[in-house]
Design a protein around this motif. Structure first.
Motif, PDB file in Angstrom:
ATOM      1  N   UNK A 191       0.837  -1.192   0.000  1.00  0.00           N
ATOM      2  CA  UNK A 191       0.000   0.000   0.000  1.00  0.00           C
ATOM      3  C   UNK A 191       0.877   1.248   0.000  1.00  0.00           C
ATOM      4  N   UNK A 192       0.413   2.269  -0.715  1.00  0.00           N
ATOM      5  CA  UNK A 192       1.138   3.531  -0.741  1.00  0.00           C
ATOM      6  C   UNK A 192       2.169   3.641  -1.835  1.00  0.00           C
ATOM      7  N   UNK A 193       2.091   2.782  -2.865  1.00  0.00           N
ATOM      8  CA  UNK A 193       3.094   2.817  -3.927  1.00  0.00           C
ATOM      9  C   UNK A 193       2.517   3.332  -5.247  1.00  0.00           C
ATOM     10  N   UNK A 194       1.557   4.224  -5.114  1.00  0.00           N
ATOM     11  CA  UNK A 194       1.018   4.921  -6.276  1.00  0.00           C
ATOM     12  C   UNK A 194       0.992   6.414  -5.948  1.00  0.00           C
ATOM     13  N   UNK A 195       0.766   7.214  -6.976  1.00  0.00           N
ATOM     14  CA  UNK A 195       0.773   8.666  -6.798  1.00  0.00           C
ATOM     15  C   UNK A 195      -0.503   9.227  -7.410  1.00  0.00           C
ATOM     16  N   UNK A 196      -1.662   8.949  -6.805  1.00  0.00           N
ATOM     17  CA  UNK A 196      -2.947   9.224  -7.450  1.00  0.00           C
ATOM     18  C   UNK A 196      -3.310  10.702  -7.480  1.00  0.00           C
ATOM     19  N   UNK A 197      -4.002  11.112  -8.538  1.00  0.00           N
ATOM     20  CA  UNK A 197      -4.488  12.482  -8.636  1.00  0.00           C
ATOM     21  C   UNK A 197      -5.494  12.796  -7.535  1.00  0.00           C
ATOM     22  N   UNK A 198      -6.207  11.769  -7.074  1.00  0.00           N
ATOM     23  CA  UNK A 198      -7.287  11.964  -6.102  1.00  0.00           C
ATOM     24  C   UNK A 198      -6.803  12.133  -4.664  1.00  0.00           C
ATOM     25  N   UNK A 199      -5.508  12.046  -4.438  1.00  0.00           N
ATOM     26  CA  UNK A 199      -4.967  12.273  -3.100  1.00  0.00           C
ATOM     27  C   UNK A 199      -4.440  11.011  -2.451  1.00  0.00           C
ATOM     28  N   UNK A 200      -3.175  11.042  -2.054  1.00  0.00           N
ATOM     29  CA  UNK A 200      -2.536   9.849  -1.493  1.00  0.00           C
ATOM     30  C   UNK A 200      -3.202   9.390  -0.206  1.00  0.00           C
ATOM     31  N   UNK A 201      -3.475  10.300   0.724  1.00  0.00           N
ATOM     32  CA  UNK A 201      -4.049   9.893   2.003  1.00  0.00           C
ATOM     33  C   UNK A 201      -5.439   9.285   1.808  1.00  0.00           C
ATOM     34  N   UNK A 202      -6.206   9.847   0.911  1.00  0.00           N
ATOM     35  CA  UNK A 202      -7.526   9.274   0.619  1.00  0.00           C
ATOM     36  C   UNK A 202      -7.393   7.845   0.098  1.00  0.00           C
ATOM     37  N   UNK A 203      -6.469   7.632  -0.828  1.00  0.00           N
ATOM     38  CA  UNK A 203      -6.302   6.296  -1.405  1.00  0.00           C
ATOM     39  C   UNK A 203      -5.725   5.313  -0.387  1.00  0.00           C
ATOM     40  N   UNK A 204      -4.864   5.785   0.503  1.00  0.00           N
ATOM     41  CA  UNK A 204      -4.349   4.915   1.558  1.00  0.00           C
ATOM     42  C   UNK A 204      -5.478   4.427   2.453  1.00  0.00           C
ATOM     43  N   UNK A 205      -6.421   5.303   2.751  1.00  0.00           N
ATOM     44  CA  UNK A 205      -7.563   4.924   3.578  1.00  0.00           C
ATOM     45  C   UNK A 205      -8.408   3.863   2.894  1.00  0.00           C
ATOM     46  N   UNK A 206      -8.662   4.056   1.603  1.00  0.00           N
ATOM     47  CA  UNK A 206      -9.436   3.073   0.853  1.00  0.00           C
ATOM     48  C   UNK A 206      -8.696   1.733   0.786  1.00  0.00           C
ATOM     49  N   UNK A 207      -7.390   1.798   0.530  1.00  0.00           N
ATOM     50  CA  UNK A 207      -6.577   0.579   0.476  1.00  0.00           C
ATOM     51  C   UNK A 207      -6.593  -0.167   1.807  1.00  0.00           C
ATOM     52  N   UNK A 208      -6.526   0.588   2.905  1.00  0.00           N
ATOM     53  CA  UNK A 208      -6.474  -0.045   4.228  1.00  0.00           C
ATOM     54  C   UNK A 208      -7.689  -0.936   4.443  1.00  0.00           C
ATOM     55  N   UNK A 209      -8.850  -0.429   4.123  1.00  0.00           N
ATOM     56  CA  UNK A 209     -10.080  -1.215   4.311  1.00  0.00           C
ATOM     57  C   UNK A 209     -10.122  -2.410   3.362  1.00  0.00           C
ATOM     58  N   UNK A 210      -9.662  -2.206   2.131  1.00  0.00           N
ATOM     59  CA  UNK A 210      -9.652  -3.306   1.161  1.00  0.00           C
ATOM     60  C   UNK A 210      -8.697  -4.410   1.587  1.00  0.00           C
ATOM     61  N   UNK A 211      -7.518  -4.029   2.078  1.00  0.00           N
ATOM     62  CA  UNK A 211      -6.549  -5.023   2.529  1.00  0.00           C
ATOM     63  C   UNK A 211      -7.092  -5.776   3.737  1.00  0.00           C
ATOM     64  N   UNK A 212      -7.679  -5.046   4.672  1.00  0.00           N
ATOM     65  CA  UNK A 212      -8.245  -5.708   5.854  1.00  0.00           C
ATOM     66  C   UNK A 212      -9.319  -6.712   5.463  1.00  0.00           C
ATOM     67  N   UNK A 213     -10.128  -6.353   4.464  1.00  0.00           N
ATOM     68  CA  UNK A 213     -11.168  -7.260   3.981  1.00  0.00           C
ATOM     69  C   UNK A 213     -10.533  -8.508   3.373  1.00  0.00           C
ATOM     70  N   UNK A 214      -9.493  -8.312   2.572  1.00  0.00           N
ATOM     71  CA  UNK A 214      -8.835  -9.435   1.932  1.00  0.00           C
ATOM     72  C   UNK A 214      -8.173 -10.363   2.942  1.00  0.00           C
TER      73      UNK A 214
END
Length: 389
Positions: A360-383
Motif C-alpha cells: 500500500x502507498x506505492x502509487x501517486x494518485x491524482x485523487x490524493x494519497x491519504x484518501x487512497x491509503x484509507x481506501x486501500x487499508x479497508x480493502x486489505x483488511x477485507x482481503x
C-alpha cells in the motif's frame, strides 16, 4: 490471525501502515507495525517547514478518526504528525520502533517445503539478527523512501553546496545566496517559492519537462475534488477536460520561460507525474523572483551546464529529483516488482508468487494519497479477513 493468534506484520508506521493496522483491528485481526525509526510518521517529520497538504482536511483523514477542524482546510506538516501520533494511540496500535526489516522470504520456501507451525507464510529478516514470522505482511514503507540524486557528469567535483530536497527545511540558511532548484514537481516548485519569499539572493528553477500547474482551489472548489470525480475518465477525455481547466485556472507562463506541457495531464499521470498545485510558484515566476531555466546536464567545478548550453555558477543546488521505492532488497527476489521497482500487485490484490503479501502507498494518485491509503487499508483488511476464514 485472530486477536490471540500470530499478528499480521506491517512494515512502516506512516499513514498507510497505521490505517491498515486500524482497519485490521476493526475486523478483530491483530497486527504489529514495525518501524525502522523511533516514531510514527518519520518521513513527514523530515519534510520542509512550510509544507501543507494539497488535499483537503475532510478528504485526508484516516479510517476511524477525523482530522481536527482546528487544523484548517490545508493541514500543516506538524499538525499531520500530531494527528498520526493521536491516531496510533486512539486505535491502540501495537508499534515496534527501531525494527528495520531488510528481507522477506516465503516460509514454505521456494521448493514448497512445509510452513512453520502457527500458519506463518512469511519470514522477516530484521536488524539485530531478528527472524520474525507472520501469516501475512503488508509493506507500507512509502512511495518516497530513498532520495534519488542523478549521477550528473562531474557532480562529485561540484565546489558549491549540493543537497537533495529531503534535507531542505527552510530558506533561512540561503538568505542572500544564489540557489538553483532542480526539478519542477510539487516539491521543487514549493521550495523555489519558499526560497524566493524567504530572502534568497537569486532563485532559478531547472525544468526538464514543464509541469501542468493547477490552483489548489478555485472559488472554494478544491482540485482534489475534480480529480476524484474524474478519476475514471478515459485518458483522452481526461486530457481534454484538464486542458480546459488549466487554461481557465492559471496564466500562461511561456514568456517567462515555463511553457505549458504538450502532453496531456491524464497521460502524464499515467506515466507517474502529478500536476503542480500552486502555492506560490506562479506569482514568483511572474514577478521574476523565480527564473525557469533548462535542465541540468553536467558539472564542471563550480559551474553547471544546462541542456540549452547555458552555464550557471550557483552557490547552492537543491535537487528536487524525486525518490526511489527501495523495495529491491526487501522483495526483489520474489518477482513481485516491475521494471520501475513498483509492486506488480497493489492494495487488496496479491501476486501469485507471493500470497498474503500486500503493498500500500506505492502509487501517486491524482485523487490524493491519504484518501487512497484509507481506501486501500479497508480493502486489505477485507482481503486478509477473507483469507483467514
Amino acid at each position: 490471525m485472530s486477536e490471540s493468534g500470530t499478528p499480521v506484520h506491517i512494515l512502516g508506521a506512516g499513514p498507510g501502515g497505521l490505517a491498515t493496522a486500524a482497519a485490521l483491528r476493526e475486523r478483530g485481526i491483530s497486527s504489529v507495525v514495525l518501524e525502522r525509526s523511533d516514531a510514527v510518521g518519520s518521513s513527514w517529520r523530515g519534510h520542509y517547514d512550510r509544507l501543507r497538504l494539497h488535499t483537503t482536511r475532510a478528504r485526508s483523514a484516516l479510517p476511524g478518526l477525523p482530522l481536527p477542524r482546528a487544523y484548517g482546510r490545508w493541514v500543516a506538516r506538524d499538525d499531520l504528525v500530531r494527528y498520526l501520533e493521536k491516531y496510533a494511540a486512539h486505535h491502540r496500535i501495537e508499534l515496534a520502533t527501531g525494527v528495520a526489516v531488510h528481507r522477506l522470504e516465503r516460509a514454505d520456501g521456494p521448493e514448497g517445503a512445509p510452513a512453520p507451525a502457527g500458519g506463518a507464510r512469511w519470514i522477516l529478516h530484521a536488524n539485530g539478527g531478528r527472524r520474525l514470522t507472520a501469516p501475512a505482511v503488508v509493506v507500507a514503507t512509502g512511495y518516497n523512501h530513498t532520495p534519488h540524486l542523478p549521477d550528473w557528469p562531474g557532480r562529485d567535483d561540484f565546489t558549491g553546496e549540493l543537497l537533495h530536497a529531503s534535507r531542505y527545511r527552510s530558506p533561512a540558511p540561503y538568505a542572500g545566496r544564489d540557489v538553483l532548484v532542480v526539478g519542477a514537481g510539487n516539491t521543487g516548485a514549493e521550495i523555489a517559492a519558499d526560497l524566493a519569499e524567504g530572502g534568497a539572493g537569486r532563485v532559478r528553477l531547472a525544468v526538464r519537462t514543464p509541469p501542468h500547474i493547477l490552483r489548489r482551489s478555485t472559488l472554494g472548489w478544491p482540485s482534489q475534488l475534480s480529480a476524484i470525480l474524474g478519476r475514471r475518465l478515459p485518458v483522452r477525455l481526461g486530457d481534454g477536460l484538464a486542458a480546459q481547466v488549466v487554461r481557465a485556472s492559471g496564466p500562461d507562463l511561456t514568456r517567462h520561460g515555463l511553457p505549458r506541457p504538450e502532453t496531456g495531464l491524464y497521460t502524464r499521470a499515467r506515466q507517474g507525474a502529478t500536476p503542480v498545485l500552486d502555492v506560490g510558484l506562479v506569482a514568483a515566476v511572474r514577478r521574476g523572483k523565480v527564473e525557469p531555466v533548462a535542465a541540468v546536464e553536467s558539472f564542471d567545478g563550480g559551474k553547471v551546464t544546462l541542456a540549452d548550453g547555458e552555464t550557471l555558477s550557483p552557490e547552492v543546488i537543491v535537487a528536487a529529483t524525486g525518490y526511489r521505492r527501495g523495495l529491491e532488497d526487501l522483495v526483489g527476489h520474489l518477482g513481485v516488482l516491475d521494471s520501475r521497482g513498483l509492486p506488480r500487485a497493489h492494495g487488496r490484490r496479491t501476486h501469485p508468487a507471493a500470497p498474503a503479501l500486500y503493498f500500500t502507498g506505492f502509487s501517486n494518485p491524482l485523487s490524493g494519497t491519504l484518501r487512497e491509503l484509507s481506501l486501500d487499508a479497508r480493502r486489505i483488511a477485507r482481503a486478509v479477513a477473507r483469507a483467514a476464514r
